[in-house]
Enzyme design. Structure first.
Site, mmCIF file in Angstrom:
data_model
loop_
_atom_site.group_PDB
_atom_site.id
_atom_site.type_symbol
_atom_site.label_atom_id
_atom_site.label_comp_id
_atom_site.label_asym_id
_atom_site.label_seq_id
_atom_site.Cartn_x
_atom_site.Cartn_y
_atom_site.Cartn_z
ATOM 1 N N SER A 83 -0.778 6.969 5.492
ATOM 2 C CA SER A 83 0.084 6.210 4.582
ATOM 3 C C SER A 83 1.539 6.672 4.607
ATOM 4 C CB SER A 83 -0.458 6.326 3.159
ATOM 5 O OG SER A 83 -0.629 7.692 2.840
ATOM 6 N N THR A 188 1.731 7.305 -0.921
ATOM 7 C CA THR A 188 3.099 7.815 -0.754
ATOM 8 C C THR A 188 3.168 9.315 -0.966
ATOM 9 O OG1 THR A 188 3.784 5.778 -1.840
ATOM 10 C CG2 THR A 188 5.438 7.522 -1.689
ATOM 11 N N THR A 206 6.994 6.705 2.790
ATOM 12 C CA THR A 206 5.698 6.038 2.949
ATOM 13 C C THR A 206 5.741 4.983 4.045
ATOM 14 O OG1 THR A 206 3.972 4.837 1.706
ATOM 15 C CG2 THR A 206 6.224 4.169 1.319
ATOM 16 N N ARG A 216 7.713 -6.806 3.877
ATOM 17 C CA ARG A 216 7.504 -6.309 2.511
ATOM 18 C C ARG A 216 8.093 -4.888 2.360
ATOM 19 N NH1 ARG A 216 4.840 -1.665 -0.021
ATOM 20 N NH2 ARG A 216 4.261 -2.305 -2.110
ATOM 21 N N VAL A 217 8.797 -4.680 1.280
ATOM 22 C CA VAL A 217 9.307 -3.353 0.943
ATOM 23 C C VAL A 217 8.777 -2.985 -0.436
ATOM 24 C CG1 VAL A 217 11.391 -2.033 0.392
ATOM 25 C CG2 VAL A 217 11.387 -3.580 2.359
ATOM 26 N N GLY A 218 8.283 -1.770 -0.565
ATOM 27 C CA GLY A 218 7.744 -1.326 -1.844
ATOM 28 C C GLY A 218 8.774 -0.573 -2.669
ATOM 29 N N ASP A 219 8.269 0.244 -3.578
ATOM 30 C CA ASP A 219 9.153 0.990 -4.485
ATOM 31 C C ASP A 219 9.770 2.217 -3.842
ATOM 32 O OD1 ASP A 219 6.408 2.000 -4.433
ATOM 33 O OD2 ASP A 219 7.086 3.467 -5.906
ATOM 34 N N THR A 239 3.845 6.867 -7.087
ATOM 35 C CA THR A 239 2.918 6.495 -6.025
ATOM 36 C C THR A 239 2.055 5.352 -6.549
ATOM 37 O OG1 THR A 239 1.202 7.321 -4.504
ATOM 38 C CG2 THR A 239 1.192 8.224 -6.739
ATOM 39 N N GLY A 240 1.502 4.582 -5.637
ATOM 40 C CA GLY A 240 0.659 3.470 -6.054
ATOM 41 C C GLY A 240 1.284 2.136 -5.693
ATOM 42 N N GLY A 242 3.611 -0.515 -5.344
ATOM 43 C CA GLY A 242 5.055 -0.497 -5.498
ATOM 44 C C GLY A 242 5.607 -1.634 -6.321
HETATM 45 N N1 GLY Z 1 4.210 3.054 -3.425
HETATM 46 C C1 GLY Z 1 4.279 2.695 -2.084
HETATM 47 C C2 GLY Z 1 4.338 1.253 -1.839
HETATM 48 O O1 GLY Z 1 3.909 0.451 -2.666
HETATM 49 O O2 GLY Z 1 4.804 0.868 -0.787
#
Ligand code: GLY
Length: 329
Positions: A83, A188, A206, A216-219, A239-240, A242
């Protein structure tokens, strides 16, 4: 050069889960008359190896910023971590894209999103912070910037990750078309440190959700969502899932809750409660936060059981803590 894991099924634990009300502090949160420093805290079990590397910097009197960059690079370069960095599981088209950000005690920050073929995006994020007037570079531009600044391109899709992708793809033939995202894998690494001078920094990196939609982009590369540092107060990282963290501006929220006088653990608990309150399908997702304050106290809290984090300090060495959760075990 311009100057300068977890979507979850509706398992019994969730269905039967109750909201925990404990406000007690963790062992790592025990109050200290004197500030506890240096200290490093990071998410998940892969945090142990990352903490070891960060601790070498911190225990030699180094800067928290150098510690967190050094620490998470270990995870990025470990192909067994599915990950983060090389070995990360790819998006729905089979391409590995990475997100990372870094923030220091001065409030300076840098970030890259959806970068391909670069093993250590955290170091690119740091270069964005230190060598450009910008905060965030994405995609091809981020990759070009990395290469121009001496980084080698490398295939990040390992044989193992490719095999997992093929397995997923064969069981989800219409996944991209139907916009069905199967998300089982996004642990993450977020790392926070306070150095012996009492300065805070953080890093977050991550490969994001496995099988995410391309683009797609996360947090994790979003300052305030995946990571936030305020040297007067503390630092937090997430983490988790995003999307849920972004909506809550989660890490900023944790730091603001510490500013209001909450301990790191209580700030993480209240922030995860906010995520629950704002997320109708919260029973189907995992979000966790970790935090450190100016006194070197640490803590974490998550929605679902199963989240853990690693803390390294002089008194306790490098050890794991189970994150307390809103849903009972
Ligand atoms: N927390 C990582 C993501 O959602 O990409």
């Amino acid at each position: 050069m311009i100057s300068r894991r977890h979507f979850i099924g509706s398992g019994a634990a969730v269905a039967a889960g109750s909201i925990a009300t404990s406000k007690s502090s963790s062992i790592a949160n025990a109050s200290h008359a004197e500030p506890n420093r240096p200290v490093v805290i990071s998410t998940w079990k892969h945090g142990l190896a990352a903490n070891d590397a960060a601790w070498k910097v911190l225990s030699a009197g180094g800067r928290a910023l150098d510690a967190v960059e050094t620490g998470v690079r270990v995870t990025e370069s470990d192909p067994s971590v599915s990950s983060v960095g090389i070995g990360g599981w790819p998006d729905a088209s089979g391409v590995v894209t990475l997100d990372a950000c870094i923030m220091d005690e001065k409030g300076d920050c840098g970030s890259v999103a959806a970068i391909e073929d670069i093993e250590n995006p955290i170091s690119v994020a740091r270069m964005v912070m230190e060598k450009t007037p910008h905060v965030m570079l994405v995609g091809k531009g981020a990759q070009l910037f990395a290469v121009e600044n001496g980084m080698q391109k490398k295939n990040l899709l390992t044989e193992n990750a490719k095999a997992e992708y093929e397995k997923w793809k064969s069981s989800h033939p219409d996944a991209i078309k139907s916009r069905t995202i199967n998300i089982e894998n996004h642990d993450t690494i977020g790392m926070l440190a306070i150095d012996s001078n009492g300065n805070l920094s953080g890093a977050c990196t991550t490969s994001g959700m496995a099988w995410k939609l391309p683009g797609r982009v996360g947090d994790s590369p979003i300052i305030g969502a995946g990571l936030y540092v305020d040297n007067e107060v503390g630092a937090a990282t997430a983490t988790g899932v995003g999307e849920a963290v972004i909506r809550a501006v989660g890490s900023f929220l944790v730091v603001e809750l510490m500013r209001q006088g909450n301990s790191p653990e209580d700030a993480c608990r209240l922030a995860t409660q906010r995520v629950i309150d704002k997320t109708p399908d919260w029973k189907q997702i995992q979000v966790g936060f970790i935090a450190i304050d100016k006194q070197g106290r640490t803590g974490g809290f998550c929605i679902q059981p199963g989240f853990d984090y690693a803390v390294y300090d002089e008194a306790g060495g490098n050890r794991m803590f189970d994150g307390k959760s809103h849903v009972a075990k």
